[in-house]
Design an enzyme around this catalytic site. Structure first.
Site, PDB file in Angstrom:
ATOM      1  N   ALA A 143       0.754  -1.294   0.246  1.00  0.00           N
ATOM      2  CA  ALA A 143       0.038   0.122   0.019  1.00  0.00           C
ATOM      3  C   ALA A 143       0.951   1.194  -0.208  1.00  0.00           C
ATOM      4  O   ALA A 143       2.129   1.054   0.591  1.00  0.00           O
ATOM      5  CB  ALA A 143      -0.788  -0.143   1.297  1.00  0.00           C
ATOM      6  N   VAL A 193       0.662   3.690   1.820  1.00  0.00           N
ATOM      7  CA  VAL A 193       0.697   4.466   3.113  1.00  0.00           C
ATOM      8  C   VAL A 193       1.942   3.619   4.027  1.00  0.00           C
ATOM      9  O   VAL A 193       2.314   3.729   4.987  1.00  0.00           O
ATOM     10  CB  VAL A 193      -0.512   4.642   3.893  1.00  0.00           C
ATOM     11  CG1 VAL A 193      -1.412   5.407   3.273  1.00  0.00           C
ATOM     12  CG2 VAL A 193      -1.198   3.060   4.060  1.00  0.00           C
ATOM     13  N   TYR A 194       2.121   2.330   3.429  1.00  0.00           N
ATOM     14  CA  TYR A 194       3.141   1.428   4.207  1.00  0.00           C
ATOM     15  C   TYR A 194       4.575   2.044   4.116  1.00  0.00           C
ATOM     16  O   TYR A 194       4.982   2.304   3.050  1.00  0.00           O
ATOM     17  CB  TYR A 194       3.309   0.181   3.461  1.00  0.00           C
ATOM     18  CG  TYR A 194       1.993  -0.900   3.843  1.00  0.00           C
ATOM     19  CD1 TYR A 194       0.834  -0.250   4.514  1.00  0.00           C
ATOM     20  CD2 TYR A 194       1.908  -1.976   3.264  1.00  0.00           C
ATOM     21  CE1 TYR A 194      -0.205  -1.115   4.481  1.00  0.00           C
ATOM     22  CE2 TYR A 194       0.775  -2.837   3.296  1.00  0.00           C
ATOM     23  CZ  TYR A 194      -0.416  -2.225   3.949  1.00  0.00           C
ATOM     24  OH  TYR A 194      -1.442  -3.327   4.280  1.00  0.00           O
ATOM     25  N   SER A 195       4.871   2.639   5.088  1.00  0.00           N
ATOM     26  CA  SER A 195       6.384   3.372   5.291  1.00  0.00           C
ATOM     27  C   SER A 195       6.342   4.513   4.052  1.00  0.00           C
ATOM     28  O   SER A 195       7.324   4.678   3.736  1.00  0.00           O
ATOM     29  CB  SER A 195       7.457   2.240   5.222  1.00  0.00           C
ATOM     30  OG  SER A 195       7.508   1.424   6.198  1.00  0.00           O
ATOM     31  N   ASP A 196       5.318   5.089   3.909  1.00  0.00           N
ATOM     32  CA  ASP A 196       5.167   6.265   3.098  1.00  0.00           C
ATOM     33  C   ASP A 196       5.862   6.063   1.545  1.00  0.00           C
ATOM     34  O   ASP A 196       6.559   6.591   1.095  1.00  0.00           O
ATOM     35  CB  ASP A 196       6.163   7.323   3.753  1.00  0.00           C
ATOM     36  CG  ASP A 196       5.709   8.854   3.087  1.00  0.00           C
ATOM     37  OD1 ASP A 196       4.595   8.833   2.545  1.00  0.00           O
ATOM     38  OD2 ASP A 196       6.846   9.739   3.166  1.00  0.00           O
TER      39      ASP A 196
END
Length: 352
Positions: A59, A61-64
């Site tokens: 995704a 949003v996973y670790s930006d």
């Protein structure tokens, strides 16, 4: 590896998928999950592919975005061997265009994901949350354009309520647009809310479940026991507030049942918990995470065997909860059940 249809679509996915929330290691949540770099990720991908695990989920949003970047590095040279699944919709910044699923943002986040993953198409693209500020027709129409452009193969959603998903499916049918094939959902032995509405909807509408956090946000690892303190190395010290809540007594009742069945079968507690999920209706794929090779190999051990009906019934009973309104009458009252036969077995509620 067992391959299953993703809902009513033509896409075949492995029963287990590898989640990449541990890749990248940025931020308070994902930094606590893991900090797998490209070299370590490549090794995990090697092990997964050897076991037939070909779908990898990420995704933005996973670790930006770092999770997608690390995954892209890990699959270089073997893009045709993998199914890439990712998600977008949650905020990536503070600006008005940094969140949601408007036409402008969907086009941008798709291109961003393709760049980070180093590919020209996504096999499965899912909306990470419902955006009430954008008409579903705009969302579906934009996704259709991205499918026609060859950037996305199949679409799905994640964390939608029943009415949000059904509204979207009805609009897709009304306008002749592609239907969502997948719903990425939270489902575990300590979180069975999916069964009340979303599972019957998935059965009726042909939407396959892609399960996230199948071990109850790290609670069903076999390391958490009644009367013992939370292990020092547990990520729950840092991440419990981010995930689904579980009452202690409900958790320990499930763990007690898992312990007994693990001893009978010679399997680990996580393997038993995952195997139970693999037998549930609508489940197309269960996403497992791993911070290291040992964890991944342990999770792979959930495949290739099956719980007995008696063992499944014990887990069902230990994990049963009272259904919320308006579902509890269908559990308790014969007239309701006769008018609306349950599409899946209804577990009797536990005593109050």
């Amino acid at each position: 590896m067992e391959y299953r249809q993703l809902g009513a679509s033509g896409l075949k996915v492995p029963a287990l998928s590898l989640g990449t929330g541990t890749f990248g290691g940025r931020g308070p949540l994902f930094g606590a999950w893991g900090d797998t770099d490209a070299r370590a990720a490549r090794r995990l991908v090697d092990i997964a592919l050897d076991a037939g695990i070909t779908m990898f989920d990420s995704a933005d949003v996973y670790s930006d975005g770092a999770s997608e970047e690390v995954l892209g590095e890990a699959i270089k040279g073997r893009r045709d061997q993998v199914i890439l699944s990712t998600k977008a919709a949650l905020p990536m910044g503070d600006g008005p265009g940094d969140w949601g699923t408007s036409r402008a943002r969907l086009i941008k986040v798709t291109d961003d994901a393709l760049r980070r993953l180093g590919t020209d198409h996504l096999d499965l693209f899912q909306l990470h949350a419902f955006d009430a500020s954008t008409p579903v027709e705009e969302v579906l129409g934009t996704l259709d354009q991205l499918v026609r452009a060859g950037k996305i193969r199949y679409t799905g959603v994640s964390n939608f309520s029943g009415w949000q998903l059904m509204k979207s499916l009805a609009a897709a049918d009304r306008h002749g647009l592609p239907r969502y094939a997948a719903h990425q959902v939270y489902y575990s032995l300590v979180g069975r809310d999916y069964e009340h509405e979303l599972m019957p909807l998935g059965l009726d509408q042909g939407v396959g479940a892609v399960v996230w956090s199948p071990l109850g946000w790290g609670r069903l690892t076999g390391k958490i026991r009644r009367g013992q303190p939370l292990p020092a190395g547990s990520r729950l010290h840092e991440t419990a507030s981010f995930g689904p809540p579980v009452e202690d007594e409900a958790l320990f009742r499930v763990v007690d049942a898992l312990d007994g069945i693990a001893e009978e079968t010679g399997r680990t507690v996580p393997q038993v918990a995952l195997n139970w999920l693999l037998q549930r209706p609508t489940v197309s794929s269960v996403i497992v995470g791993a911070r290291n090779e040992e964890q991944l190999r342990q999770n792979i051990g959930a495949l290739g065997w099956s719980l007995t009906p008696e063992q499944t019934a014990r887990l069902d009973a230990a994990s049963a909860r009272h259904a919320p309104y308006p579902y509890f009458p269908y559990q308790r009252q014969e007239g309701f059940a006769r008018l609306n036969p349950a599409p899946v077995d209804v577990t009797p509620p536990v005593a109050a």
